[in-house]
Design an enzyme around this catalytic site. Structure first.
Site, mmCIF file in Angstrom:
data_model
loop_
_atom_site.group_PDB
_atom_site.id
_atom_site.type_symbol
_atom_site.label_atom_id
_atom_site.label_comp_id
_atom_site.label_asym_id
_atom_site.label_seq_id
_atom_site.Cartn_x
_atom_site.Cartn_y
_atom_site.Cartn_z
ATOM 1 N N SER A 155 0.822 -1.208 0.000
ATOM 2 C CA SER A 155 0.000 0.000 0.000
ATOM 3 C C SER A 155 0.855 1.255 0.000
ATOM 4 O O SER A 155 1.916 1.302 0.639
ATOM 5 C CB SER A 155 -0.909 0.019 1.220
ATOM 6 O OG SER A 155 -1.571 1.273 1.347
ATOM 7 N N TYR A 194 -2.643 0.887 9.831
ATOM 8 C CA TYR A 194 -2.728 0.152 8.567
ATOM 9 C C TYR A 194 -1.402 0.253 7.808
ATOM 10 O O TYR A 194 -0.868 -0.751 7.325
ATOM 11 C CB TYR A 194 -3.874 0.715 7.728
ATOM 12 C CG TYR A 194 -4.006 0.125 6.353
ATOM 13 C CD1 TYR A 194 -4.703 -1.064 6.143
ATOM 14 C CD2 TYR A 194 -3.455 0.761 5.239
ATOM 15 C CE1 TYR A 194 -4.835 -1.605 4.873
ATOM 16 C CE2 TYR A 194 -3.578 0.231 3.968
ATOM 17 C CZ TYR A 194 -4.272 -0.955 3.786
ATOM 18 O OH TYR A 194 -4.388 -1.485 2.524
ATOM 19 N N GLU A 240 0.137 3.684 1.625
ATOM 20 C CA GLU A 240 0.115 4.179 3.003
ATOM 21 C C GLU A 240 1.450 3.943 3.710
ATOM 22 O O GLU A 240 1.743 4.596 4.713
ATOM 23 C CB GLU A 240 -1.016 3.506 3.787
ATOM 24 C CG GLU A 240 -2.413 3.932 3.369
ATOM 25 C CD GLU A 240 -2.746 5.366 3.791
ATOM 26 O OE1 GLU A 240 -2.289 5.787 4.866
ATOM 27 O OE2 GLU A 240 -3.467 6.042 3.046
#
Length: 319
Positions: A125, A149, A127
């Site tokens: 990801s 996350y 992120e």
């Protein structure tokens, strides 16, 4: 006939990947925590439920993972399982870390233990990067995650890299930036916007309440991105790739596209609530996917504007 196991087949990416692999002639097994209770509505919506052999697998249970691998003996394993919401990860940090990081480790260790020549894809990801400012993140950009996350995804990324180097597993991570579709659940802000806009256009008097609409993201089309996942496992050498469109837009621009698609001015129907702002959020996300374009011959086919309109069309078709 190649055989693939998709962990997390009931989600957005799992369903589109399953469809792609079926079209390519694969025998596809789809894993879910409880296959007897799951609805697999996304597979049904794509018209492929009957083409997928569904089975129960818990990626946080090593025994379950190993038994499944030894039973199915897949050529390719796609790890799309785990808690998928950044916002929810602040409320469920332990579940997030276990389902993503421990789940990935169990899959890697089971592949190593089994001795089977399995090629492994891990869903990474953007992120992981955190806030890079105006810098377009590539595969060499340092990770500075700003959510539970992102932390979990970063841990899983390094586990994959370690098993690839230490045990010569064909294991790759796709570092995917935001990618959307009509299969997104409403807890994702893009689908929340689409559904509210369509309801308002149909006569609802509601006001759509959102958090920070000045965040900027690279939004792509999920069916494009699963093609990149498959392409990674067709390479002679496993590697990690940033997958993105290369175009970044503010959330307010996405809102404008969606409301225009249903003939409305969003400013008459949207309210910003500071209470919905995340504890730590990424202000802007920029991506450099040149490596994927050069090595995988992959490029995104849809822009953010097209994604917004396609999501509206998808919702209207179903309602």
């Amino acid at each position: 006939m190649k055989r693939a196991l998709i962990c997390g087949v009931s989600g957005q990416d799992g369903a589109y990947l399953a469809r792609l692999l079926v079209e390519k002639g694969y025998e596809v097994y789809g894993g879910s925590r409880d296959a007897q209770m799951a609805t697999f509505r996304n597979l049904t919506r794509l018209g492929i439920h009957q083409d997928i052999k569904v089975l129960s697998i818990s990626v946080v249970d090593f025994r379950s993972v190993l038994q499944t691998l030894l039973k199915v003996k897949p050529d390719e394993v796609y790890n799309l399982a785990g808690q998928s919401s950044v916002g929810l990860s602040f409320e469920q940090p332990v579940e997030t870390l276990e389902s993503i990081s421990v789940g990935t480790l169990n899959l890697l260790e089971a592949i190593r233990f089994s001795g089977l020549p399995i090629r492994f894809y891990n869903a990474g990801s953007s992120e992981c990067f955190g806030d890079t400012g105006k810098e377009a993140a590539n595969e060499l950009t340092p990770f500075r995650p700003r959510s539970p996350y992102g932390v979990a995804k970063a841990a899983a990324f390094w586990q994959v890299a370690n098993y690839r180097e230490a045990y010569q597993l064909h294991a790759s991570t796709g570092i995917l930036f935001n990618h959307e579709s009509p299969l997104r659940p409403e807890r994702f802000v893009t689908q929340k916007i689409v559904k509210a806009a369509c309801r308002i256009a149909n006569g609802s008097t509601e006001i759509l309440t959102l958090g920070n609409i000045d965040i900027a993201r690279d939004w792509g089309w999920a069916p494009d991105y699963v093609e990149a996942m498959w392409a990674m496992l067709q390479q002679d050498q496993a590697d990690d790739y940033v997958i993105a469109t290369g175009q970044t837009n503010k959330l307010r621009a996405f809102i404008d596209v969606v409301f225009q698609a249903v003939g409305l001015n969003w400013q008459n129907h949207v309210r910003v609530d500071p209470d919905l702002f995340r504890l730590t959020d990424i202000a802007e996300g920029y991506a450099n996917a040149d490596k994927a374009q050069k090595k995988l011959k992959w490029a995104a086919h849809h822009t953010m504007k097209e994604v917004g309109k396609l999501m509206v069309d998808g919702y209207l078709e179903q309602n």
